[in-house]
Design a protein around this motif. Structure first.
Motif, mmCIF file in Angstrom:
data_model
loop_
_atom_site.group_PDB
_atom_site.id
_atom_site.type_symbol
_atom_site.label_atom_id
_atom_site.label_comp_id
_atom_site.label_asym_id
_atom_site.label_seq_id
_atom_site.Cartn_x
_atom_site.Cartn_y
_atom_site.Cartn_z
ATOM 1 N N ALA A 124 47.138 41.802 30.497
ATOM 2 C CA ALA A 124 47.904 40.914 31.371
ATOM 3 C C ALA A 124 47.901 41.426 32.803
ATOM 4 C CB ALA A 124 49.332 40.786 30.850
ATOM 5 N N GLU A 125 48.023 42.724 32.954
ATOM 6 C CA GLU A 125 47.977 43.334 34.287
ATOM 7 C C GLU A 125 46.605 43.114 34.929
ATOM 8 O OE1 GLU A 125 47.946 47.793 34.872
ATOM 9 O OE2 GLU A 125 50.067 47.354 35.282
ATOM 10 N N MET A 126 45.553 43.258 34.131
ATOM 11 C CA MET A 126 44.194 43.026 34.629
ATOM 12 C C MET A 126 44.008 41.576 35.048
ATOM 13 S SD MET A 126 42.166 45.263 31.730
ATOM 14 C CE MET A 126 40.499 44.975 32.338
ATOM 15 N N LEU A 127 44.531 40.651 34.250
ATOM 16 C CA LEU A 127 44.381 39.234 34.584
ATOM 17 C C LEU A 127 45.105 38.906 35.880
ATOM 18 C CD1 LEU A 127 43.395 36.400 33.901
ATOM 19 C CD2 LEU A 127 45.432 36.102 32.470
ATOM 20 N N GLU A 128 46.290 39.445 36.068
ATOM 21 C CA GLU A 128 47.029 39.159 37.293
ATOM 22 C C GLU A 128 46.288 39.681 38.518
ATOM 23 O OE1 GLU A 128 51.630 39.363 38.913
ATOM 24 O OE2 GLU A 128 51.160 39.843 36.822
ATOM 25 N N GLU A 129 45.700 40.861 38.400
ATOM 26 C CA GLU A 129 44.918 41.386 39.523
ATOM 27 C C GLU A 129 43.646 40.568 39.729
ATOM 28 O OE1 GLU A 129 42.679 45.471 41.016
ATOM 29 O OE2 GLU A 129 44.233 45.620 39.466
ATOM 30 N N ALA A 130 43.029 40.110 38.644
ATOM 31 C CA ALA A 130 41.832 39.272 38.765
ATOM 32 C C ALA A 130 42.143 37.982 39.506
ATOM 33 C CB ALA A 130 41.268 38.967 37.380
ATOM 34 N N VAL A 131 43.297 37.379 39.219
ATOM 35 C CA VAL A 131 43.705 36.167 39.936
ATOM 36 C C VAL A 131 43.814 36.446 41.428
ATOM 37 C CG1 VAL A 131 45.637 34.573 40.286
ATOM 38 C CG2 VAL A 131 44.840 35.080 37.967
ATOM 39 N N GLU A 132 44.389 37.587 41.773
ATOM 40 C CA GLU A 132 44.510 37.955 43.188
ATOM 41 C C GLU A 132 43.134 38.072 43.845
ATOM 42 O OE1 GLU A 132 46.132 41.721 45.918
ATOM 43 O OE2 GLU A 132 46.438 41.719 43.738
ATOM 44 N N VAL A 133 42.198 38.738 43.172
ATOM 45 C CA VAL A 133 40.846 38.905 43.709
ATOM 46 C C VAL A 133 40.170 37.551 43.903
ATOM 47 C CG1 VAL A 133 38.531 39.775 43.160
ATOM 48 C CG2 VAL A 133 40.532 41.232 42.802
ATOM 49 N N MET A 134 40.260 36.683 42.903
ATOM 50 C CA MET A 134 39.572 35.401 42.978
ATOM 51 C C MET A 134 40.161 34.511 44.073
ATOM 52 S SD MET A 134 38.531 34.525 39.023
ATOM 53 C CE MET A 134 40.182 34.679 38.359
ATOM 54 N N ARG A 135 41.473 34.504 44.206
ATOM 55 C CA ARG A 135 42.078 33.693 45.268
ATOM 56 C C ARG A 135 41.605 34.157 46.650
ATOM 57 N NH1 ARG A 135 45.613 30.216 43.039
ATOM 58 N NH2 ARG A 135 47.011 30.885 41.355
ATOM 59 N N LYS A 136 41.476 35.456 46.844
ATOM 60 C CA LYS A 136 40.966 35.960 48.119
ATOM 61 C C LYS A 136 39.538 35.473 48.363
ATOM 62 C CE LYS A 136 43.636 40.313 48.241
ATOM 63 N NZ LYS A 136 43.520 41.792 48.149
ATOM 64 N N LEU A 137 38.711 35.544 47.324
ATOM 65 C CA LEU A 137 37.310 35.149 47.484
ATOM 66 C C LEU A 137 37.167 33.650 47.700
ATOM 67 C CD1 LEU A 137 35.733 37.466 44.785
ATOM 68 C CD2 LEU A 137 35.127 37.446 47.215
ATOM 69 N N PHE A 138 38.039 32.862 47.103
ATOM 70 C CA PHE A 138 37.942 31.410 47.251
ATOM 71 C C PHE A 138 38.144 30.950 48.695
ATOM 72 C CE2 PHE A 138 39.350 30.642 42.565
ATOM 73 C CZ PHE A 138 38.054 30.879 42.136
#
Length: 317
Positions: A124-138
């Motif tokens: 869950a912690e990994m997924l939350e950080e992944a969401v942060e990374v993807m939003r930045k890239l978008f």
């Protein structure tokens, strides 16, 4: 207003058949498509597992319906930066009508590179950080990120999403529902669970869409339909966290030996009684879902689409 979509099962069907189903779904009156993202099927009887991003590219030239992944795990098998690029390209191909459903994944698909399969709290912690990374890239900006689980250096999506690209977070328990409300643009949960939806709303999901779905098996012989589900999708009836922790199709086949045809018949809409199908889909409507996706198990796709076009969608739409 609830919208009804068709669920494309990449575990059971190859790419060409999935494209055929997408065309038939649109003709039958379904207004959306969802598609699974797996490396393995749940068992050998299902027998397929094409690369979802290739199929989505083909869908963009096959149908005008919006497409959502249900769901993609962007944390282990694919780095979130790579997932972001795949999702952004899908958004462009679909003229902005693509949504990325996300989940913490299953060992079945994510262990293949030899990585340790972490416990839920870490996933869950990994997924939350992944969401942060993807939003930045978008954003299309040049970004760098140094977090607990992921590092991104000087990365930029030169083909960013076409407009907003919603991220829908999947969850089946209270902690996952809380995270979906906190970081997601919508909530994915497969059962008509009003408690989970309420938890999602309280955690920040008020006004955000709730997405779910079910599998059915239409056929003129209900007994045979039950046998088809029992042969192909007994894993749907396994309890608890088994779906997240068993590592191979063979393990699922072993666990599924405990699933009886009687259990399947009680829990999966089978046969050609319109009321049974209407009631099953209607339970999601009554629970407050905004999008409901239905997937047909087995080979009788044409009959299923004709049945839903005539007997089910007009009655519940």
């Amino acid at each position: 207003m609830v919208s009804f979509g068709y669920f494309l099962a990449t575990e059971e069907f190859g790419p060409a058949r999935l494209l055929d189903q997408a065309r038939m779904a649109e003709d039958a009156g379904f207004t959306r498509l969802a598609i699974s993202d797996h490396f393995h099927p749940w068992n050998d009887e299902q027998g397929n597992s094409p690369f979802v991003w290739s199929v989505i590219g083909a869908l963009s030239r096959t149908t005008s319906l919006p497409v959502t992944t249900l769901v993609t795990c962007p944390t282990v098998r694919l780095h979130p930066a790579v997932t972001a690029q795949a999702a952004a390209t899908s958004s462009v191909l679909l003229d902005g009508a693509f949504r990325l459903g996300l989940g913490t994944g299953e060992a079945l698909n994510e262990h293949i590179l030899g990585d340790t399969w972490p416990p839920f709290a870490t996933r869950a912690e990994m997924l939350e950080e992944a969401v942060e990374v993807m939003r930045k890239l978008f954003t299309g900006d040049n970004i760098s990120h140094s977090g607990r689980h992921y590092t991104v250096e000087n990365a930029r999506l030169y083909t960013p999403p076409n407009g907003e690209l919603p991220l829908y977070v999947s969850g089946f328990g209270t902690k996952a529902a809380d995270m979906a409300g906190r970081v997601g643009d919508g909530f994915v949960t497969m059962g008509p669970d009003t408690d989970a939806i309420g938890r999602f709303r309280k955690a920040g999901g008020e006004g955000k869409p709730v997405i779910g779905g079910l599998k059915v098996c239409w056929g003129t012989d209900r007994t045979q339909a039950v046998k088809t589900v029992h042969r192909l999708w007994p894993n749907e009836q396994l309890p608890g966290e088994l779906a997240q922790i068993l590592p191979t199709p063979a393990h699922f086949e072993q666990a599924a030996e405990l699933v009886t045809e009687e259990r399947v018949g009680r829990n999966v809409p089978c046969g050609d009684d319109p009321e049974e199908h209407r009631a099953a889909v209607g339970a999601y409507v009554d629970a407050g879902f905004d999008e409901v996706y239905v997937g047909q198990i087995g080979p009788q796709q044409e009959g299923f689409f004709d049945f839903y076009r005539r007997e089910v969608l007009p009655a519940i739409g």
